[in-house]
Write an enzyme that holds these catalytic residues in place. Structure first.
Site, PDB file in Angstrom:
ATOM      1  N   HIS A 356       0.796  -1.231   0.000  1.00 52.39           N
ATOM      2  CA  HIS A 356       0.000   0.000   0.000  1.00 52.39           C
ATOM      3  C   HIS A 356       0.820   1.269   0.000  1.00 52.39           C
ATOM      4  O   HIS A 356       0.252   2.361  -0.046  1.00 52.39           O
ATOM      5  CB  HIS A 356      -0.905   0.040   1.227  1.00 52.39           C
ATOM      6  CG  HIS A 356      -2.113  -0.818   1.100  1.00 52.39           C
ATOM      7  ND1 HIS A 356      -3.264  -0.391   0.495  1.00 52.39           N
ATOM      8  CD2 HIS A 356      -2.337  -2.093   1.467  1.00 52.39           C
ATOM      9  CE1 HIS A 356      -4.160  -1.357   0.518  1.00 52.39           C
ATOM     10  NE2 HIS A 356      -3.621  -2.411   1.106  1.00 52.39           N
ATOM     11  N   LYS A 535      -9.160  13.848   3.927  1.00 50.45           N
ATOM     12  CA  LYS A 535      -8.269  12.696   4.002  1.00 50.45           C
ATOM     13  C   LYS A 535      -7.372  12.896   5.217  1.00 50.45           C
ATOM     14  O   LYS A 535      -7.376  13.969   5.820  1.00 50.45           O
ATOM     15  CB  LYS A 535      -7.435  12.557   2.725  1.00 50.45           C
ATOM     16  CG  LYS A 535      -6.789  13.888   2.270  1.00 50.45           C
ATOM     17  CD  LYS A 535      -6.038  13.759   0.959  1.00 50.45           C
ATOM     18  CE  LYS A 535      -6.905  13.774  -0.281  1.00 50.45           C
ATOM     19  NZ  LYS A 535      -6.942  12.520  -1.001  1.00 50.45           N
ATOM     20  N   ARG A 536      -6.591  11.878   5.602  1.00 48.44           N
ATOM     21  CA  ARG A 536      -5.649  12.083   6.691  1.00 48.44           C
ATOM     22  C   ARG A 536      -4.746  13.279   6.377  1.00 48.44           C
ATOM     23  O   ARG A 536      -4.438  13.530   5.200  1.00 48.44           O
ATOM     24  CB  ARG A 536      -4.792  10.813   6.889  1.00 48.44           C
ATOM     25  CG  ARG A 536      -5.543   9.662   7.550  1.00 48.44           C
ATOM     26  CD  ARG A 536      -6.117  10.041   8.888  1.00 48.44           C
ATOM     27  NE  ARG A 536      -5.071  10.187   9.871  1.00 48.44           N
ATOM     28  CZ  ARG A 536      -4.776   9.281  10.802  1.00 48.44           C
ATOM     29  NH1 ARG A 536      -5.477   8.163  10.886  1.00 48.44           N
ATOM     30  NH2 ARG A 536      -3.794   9.475  11.666  1.00 48.44           N
ATOM     31  N   LYS A 541       0.239  14.602   1.200  1.00 50.93           N
ATOM     32  CA  LYS A 541      -1.082  14.895   0.639  1.00 50.93           C
ATOM     33  C   LYS A 541      -1.265  16.399   0.380  1.00 50.93           C
ATOM     34  O   LYS A 541      -2.205  16.817  -0.281  1.00 50.93           O
ATOM     35  CB  LYS A 541      -2.179  14.356   1.553  1.00 50.93           C
ATOM     36  CG  LYS A 541      -2.228  12.809   1.602  1.00 50.93           C
ATOM     37  CD  LYS A 541      -3.288  12.314   2.570  1.00 50.93           C
ATOM     38  CE  LYS A 541      -3.342  10.795   2.712  1.00 50.93           C
ATOM     39  NZ  LYS A 541      -4.147  10.132   1.649  1.00 50.93           N
ATOM     40  N   THR A 643      -8.556   6.390  -2.708  1.00 53.24           N
ATOM     41  CA  THR A 643      -9.895   5.885  -3.034  1.00 53.24           C
ATOM     42  C   THR A 643     -10.903   7.019  -2.878  1.00 53.24           C
ATOM     43  O   THR A 643     -11.967   6.988  -3.481  1.00 53.24           O
ATOM     44  CB  THR A 643     -10.308   4.716  -2.119  1.00 53.24           C
ATOM     45  OG1 THR A 643     -10.061   5.077  -0.753  1.00 53.24           O
ATOM     46  CG2 THR A 643      -9.530   3.455  -2.472  1.00 53.24           C
ATOM     47  N   LYS A 647     -14.445   8.141  -5.083  1.00 49.86           N
ATOM     48  CA  LYS A 647     -15.780   8.461  -4.542  1.00 49.86           C
ATOM     49  C   LYS A 647     -16.272   9.797  -5.099  1.00 49.86           C
ATOM     50  O   LYS A 647     -17.445   9.948  -5.442  1.00 49.86           O
ATOM     51  CB  LYS A 647     -15.724   8.537  -3.011  1.00 49.86           C
ATOM     52  CG  LYS A 647     -15.253   7.271  -2.316  1.00 49.86           C
ATOM     53  CD  LYS A 647     -14.949   7.554  -0.830  1.00 49.86           C
ATOM     54  CE  LYS A 647     -14.135   6.451  -0.196  1.00 49.86           C
ATOM     55  NZ  LYS A 647     -13.512   6.865   1.086  1.00 49.86           N
TER      56      LYS A 647
HETATM   57  C1  LIG Z   1     -12.235   6.969   1.435  1.00 50.76           C
HETATM   58  C2  LIG Z   1     -11.773   7.363   2.780  1.00 50.76           C
HETATM   59  C3  LIG Z   1     -10.420   7.572   3.029  1.00 50.76           C
HETATM   60  C4  LIG Z   1      -9.369   7.492   1.944  1.00 50.76           C
HETATM   61  O1  LIG Z   1      -9.255   8.773   1.368  1.00 50.76           O
HETATM   62  P1  LIG Z   1      -8.009   9.180   0.456  1.00 50.76           P
HETATM   63  O2  LIG Z   1      -8.423  10.504  -0.081  1.00 50.76           O
HETATM   64  O3  LIG Z   1      -7.917   8.154  -0.622  1.00 50.76           O
HETATM   65  O4  LIG Z   1      -6.825   9.250   1.328  1.00 50.76           O
HETATM   66  C5  LIG Z   1     -10.025   7.941   4.301  1.00 50.76           C
HETATM   67  N1  LIG Z   1     -10.922   8.092   5.290  1.00 50.76           N
HETATM   68  C6  LIG Z   1     -12.244   7.912   5.084  1.00 50.76           C
HETATM   69  C7  LIG Z   1     -13.181   8.109   6.222  1.00 50.76           C
HETATM   70  C8  LIG Z   1     -12.710   7.530   3.836  1.00 50.76           C
HETATM   71  O5  LIG Z   1     -14.016   7.335   3.642  1.00 50.76           O
END
Ligand SMILES: *Cc1c(COP(=O)(O)O)cnc(C)c1O
Length: 799
Positions: A356, A535-536, A541, A643, A647
């Site tokens: 990952h 995101k985190r 990022k 991911t 979305k």
């Molecule tokens: C989808 C999702 C992530 C992953 O987000 P990235 O933008 O790909 O880092 C992290 N936390 C939550 C709650 C999510 O639903």
């Protein structure tokens, strides 16, 4: 009372069962029931309807002697379960009617469920999406993980600063799990290895009991259900009565407290080696329990241990369960007497590893000393596995054990049938960087499986407005066949469709607006572009670049207040790891910038910053359907896949992004015209990083960036503490490893292109609709089909 069976899917039966559970499972009089009581009662009534397909699936897997998949993951970021189950069972109207009959607000009832955050971010959420797809596809599978008492911390802000609080999702009854007291294994640690009749016997010095808790995971339309089995740690000896009887009450309770520690908390970071003993114990604890459970099931059904790989496929979600390699060899060799080489090869053919991340700080390694201490037999087996690997590959130069540490990625690779990356770009980097030598030694072992997301949660459940429009336009069936979204394309330029598509988005924005008002007291302009980065919080990022752009835009508007600016709402969401200082400074900066921008009268209706605290799955479900623009701005080469990006695209938000992770594939599929591209490529970024003085030069070349950095450095946003952001300033000026400065101007320009197009609602609406229509490939159903075909060699079962 009528005698309708428990699987009756009618509204009246569901209402009856909800009432029955309220009274007889929870002992509550409807006259005094609270929302929580009703929610638990409805959850059990819905759960009843999952049990039959669940048993049926289990029986079908046994009856056909099917090969099974086991997905081992340290994290499952599942979120709430009730709405998901209702959606998958098609019980939405029935549940709503049952609530109306009982006089409870359905939405309030759904909102009462705690968000199960047994994960940190993308890796854990991927595991949860995979569970949904495995059940939807009818693949006989089981997820294995840890039943953390405390999931990811709850984030609050105090004067802009992140404060962490323990999350206690298990403080209330958990309606979805079944405790399996009979499914328990003793898991050992420490101790010695003894030789007996030519075999090694590990005698652990300490042990805990792993107890199973099962949650059924129902697939789309309720045709199949798999199990998520989470392990809780219990003491082998519940209570020290001797000590209690002599009055030493604390010591008497100690064994229990000690054991429980193992499943007490989720480690709050998925990208750094939090390490040390407890983390390694957690990893071995859940991996060993899972492997034992898998072997017990296999040996119930089959007798020839050498045929294990024909009936069992184990997937390791990152290296956290990589100790599965030596553990399986230990069982096959020490306990079942297979010759070492055969044991190693049999184990290898059973195991697969998903990589990952290639960030060096996130590649797990354990000191040999700790390994010898905690898992003496496994450490010896790791040496033997390494030796076996070297014997079979004499040209090998890289070993698993190096300078006193065990590299878990190398161990997982050596012990895997297939190793997969999670996007096309990431898989290329797996082959050419960290695992270049192993890839050369094992051509064909590394393959790609680009991540995906479940459209049931991330479209059907979270965005009913858009989902209904899709169904009205192309009919049903797309929910489990997402590439059918391409059938929307011919309608994109129909006036009626375009209008309805825009109306669905606008309704979601208005709803989010009232939530933001309630949650953080911010009044927002629903016509502003909702620009979302959730995101985190991590340097790679680049939330910092987004805040700098926000500052720059604020400065530009102040300079020319009379200009007709495209209104923007900058929305941020995300948690920083508690020990990650720079990330916490970025959190603070976003809040500080918000507190200045949001009260500036010149910004009214034009620019605002929203940072609702405690980003989690539930918040993502609320924000993503309302987004106009998706921020996916990581330094090229650093985000393995992402991911979140998928979305957003699915929900009709074009990406503002770099060529990183799955952004590359998103852009290929939705079309370059429907994607805002900026920034250096992976190769250019590598090269730039090697260029002396790159940050200084980029800052000197950009008056905007110069002014934005100067503002944070002179305390414009922290007048009470002007030096607060000197550290961030220094990172930008001195090292800028993540190339914020180098990409800033390109980012600014791409944002202004977005502004331009957003002013033409028809043009923007087209881009948004193309994103939805062309994102069907990012369904995790597609990903799981890929794993089934290319990694596991399993077939779906028609039930
Ligand atoms: C989808 C999702 C992530 C992953 O987000 P990235 O933008 O790909 O880092 C992290 N936390 C939550 C709650 C999510 O639903």
């Amino acid at each position: 009372m009528d005698q309708a069976p428990i699987t009756d899917m009618t509204g009246s039966a569901l209402a009856r069962d909800m009432q029955r559970h309220l009274q007889f499972s929870f002992g509550k009089d409807p006259a005094h029931a609270q929302v929580r009581d009703w929610r638990l009662a409805l959850s059990l009534a819905v759960r009843d309807r999952i049990v039959e397909p669940w048993f049926k699936a289990t029986r079908a897997a046994y009856a056909g002697h099917h090969k099974r998949v086991y997905y081992l993951s340290m994290e499952f970021l599942i979120g709430r379960l009730l709405e998901d189950a209702i959606v998958n069972l098609g019980l939405g109207d029935e549940a709503m009617a049952a609530c109306a009959e009982a006089g409870v607000d359905f939405d309030a009832l759904l909102a009462d469920e705690p968000d199960a955050a047994l994960g940190n971010g993308g890796l854990g959420r991927l595991a949860a999406c995979f569970l949904d797809s495995l059940s939807t596809l009818g693949c006989p599978a089981m997820g294995y993980g840890i039943r953390y008492e405390h999931g990811l911390f709850r984030q609050t802000f105090h004067h802009g600063h992140q404060v962490e609080q323990a999350e206690a999702w298990l403080q209330q009854p958990h309606a979805w799990e079944f405790e399996r007291a009979e499914a328990s294994f003793e898991i050992g640690f420490y101790g010695d290895v003894r030789e007996e009749d030519g075999r090694s016997v590990w005698e652990p010095g300490d042990a805990v009991v792993a107890r199973a808790y099962d949650t059924p995971i129902i697939g789309w339309q309720g045709r199949w259900a798999n199990t998520l089995r989470l392990w809780g740690a219990k003491p082998t000896k519940l209570f020290d009565l001797a000590r209690f009887n002599v009055g030493d009450f604390n010591a008497a309770a100690e064994p229990e407290a000690q054991a429980r520690t193992i499943s007490r908390v989720l480690y709050p970071d998925d990208t750094t080696d939090q390490g040390r003993e407890l983390r390694l114990k957690q990893e071995y604890f859940f991996t060993a329990a899972s492997i034992r459970d898998i072997m017990r099931r296999y040996l119930d059904e089959y007798s020839d241990i050498r045929k294990l790989p024909t009936k069992v496929a184990i997937q390791l979600n990152d290296t956290h369960p990589a100790i599965a390699g030596p553990e399986l060899v230990r069982i096959l060799h020490d306990e079942h007497g297979l010759p070492f080489d055969e044991a190693a090869e049999t184990a290898r053919l059973t195991l697969n590893y998903t990589n990952h991340t290639l960030l060096p700080e996130a590649l797990e390694s354990w000191s040999e000393g700790l390994m010898w201490h905690l898992l003496p037999r496994h450490m010896r087996l790791i040496e033997q596995i390494d030796d076996w690997h070297a014997r079979n590959h004499p040209r090998r130069t890289r070993s698993t054990i190096d300078h006193g540490v065990v590299r878990m990625g190398d161990l997982a690779f050596a012990m895997a049938n297939k190793v997969n990356g999670v996007s096309a770009l990431h898989t290329d980097l797996v082959k050419t960087t960290v695992f270049a030598e192993q890839h050369k030694l094992h051509p064909g072992r590394v393959i790609n499986q680009t991540n995906g997301v479940t459209p049931r949660r991330w479209l059907v459940a979270c965005n009913p407005g858009l989902s209904n429009l899709i169904t009205d336009t192309i009919g049903t069936g797309w929910e489990a066949d997402l590439e059918r979204l391409s059938e929307l394309e011919p309608h994109i330029d129909d006036a009626g469709f375009a209008e309805a598509f825009a109306a669905a988005k606008r309704a979601n924005k208005i709803e989010l607006g009232s939530w933001l008002k309630e949650e953080i007291g911010l009044t927002v302009n629903p016509d502003a572009m909702f620009d979302v980065q959730i995101k985190r919080i991590h340097e790679y990022k680049r939330q910092l670049m987004n805040v700098l752009e926000t500052i720059s835009l604020w400065q530009a508007i102040r300079e020319e207040p009379e200009k007709d600016w495209t209104p923007r709402l900058k929305i941020f969401g995300g948690k920083a790891a508690p020990g990650y200082r720079t990330a916490k400074e970025i959190v603070h900066l976003i809040n500080d910038v918000a507190s200045v921008v949001n009260v500036d009268p010149l910004m009214r209706g034009r620019l605002a910053v929203a940072y609702p605290p405690n980003y989690n799955v539930t918040m993502a479900e609320r924000l993503i359907p309302a987004a106009d623009l998706s921020e996916q701005i990581s330094t090229a080469g650093k985000e393995a896949s992402g991911t979140g990006n998928m979305k957003f695209a699915l929900n009709g938000a074009p990406t503002m992004g770099t060529l990183d992770g799955a952004n590359v594939e998103i852009r290929d599929l939705v079309g370059a015209d429907n994607f805002f591209l900026f920034g250096l490529t992976t190769d250019e970024a590598e090269e730039r990083r090697e260029t002396p003085g790159h940050a200084t030069r980029a800052i000197a070349a950009s008056p905007r960036l110069t002014a934005a950095i100067a503002a944070i450095e002179k305390g414009t946003f922290s007048p009470d503490d002007p030096a607060r952001y000197h550290g961030l300033g220094r990172i930008l000026r001195d090292s800028d490893y993540f190339l914020v400065c180098s990409d800033f101007d390109s980012y600014w320009q791409a944002q202004r292109r977005a502004d331009e197009i957003y002013r033409d609602p028809a043009a923007w609406g087209r881009m948004a609709a193309f994103n939805t229509a062309r994102s069907g490939w990012f369904s995790s159903d597609r990903t799981i089909r890929g794993y089934m075909r290319d990694i596991w060699d399993v077939e779906a079962i028609d039930s």
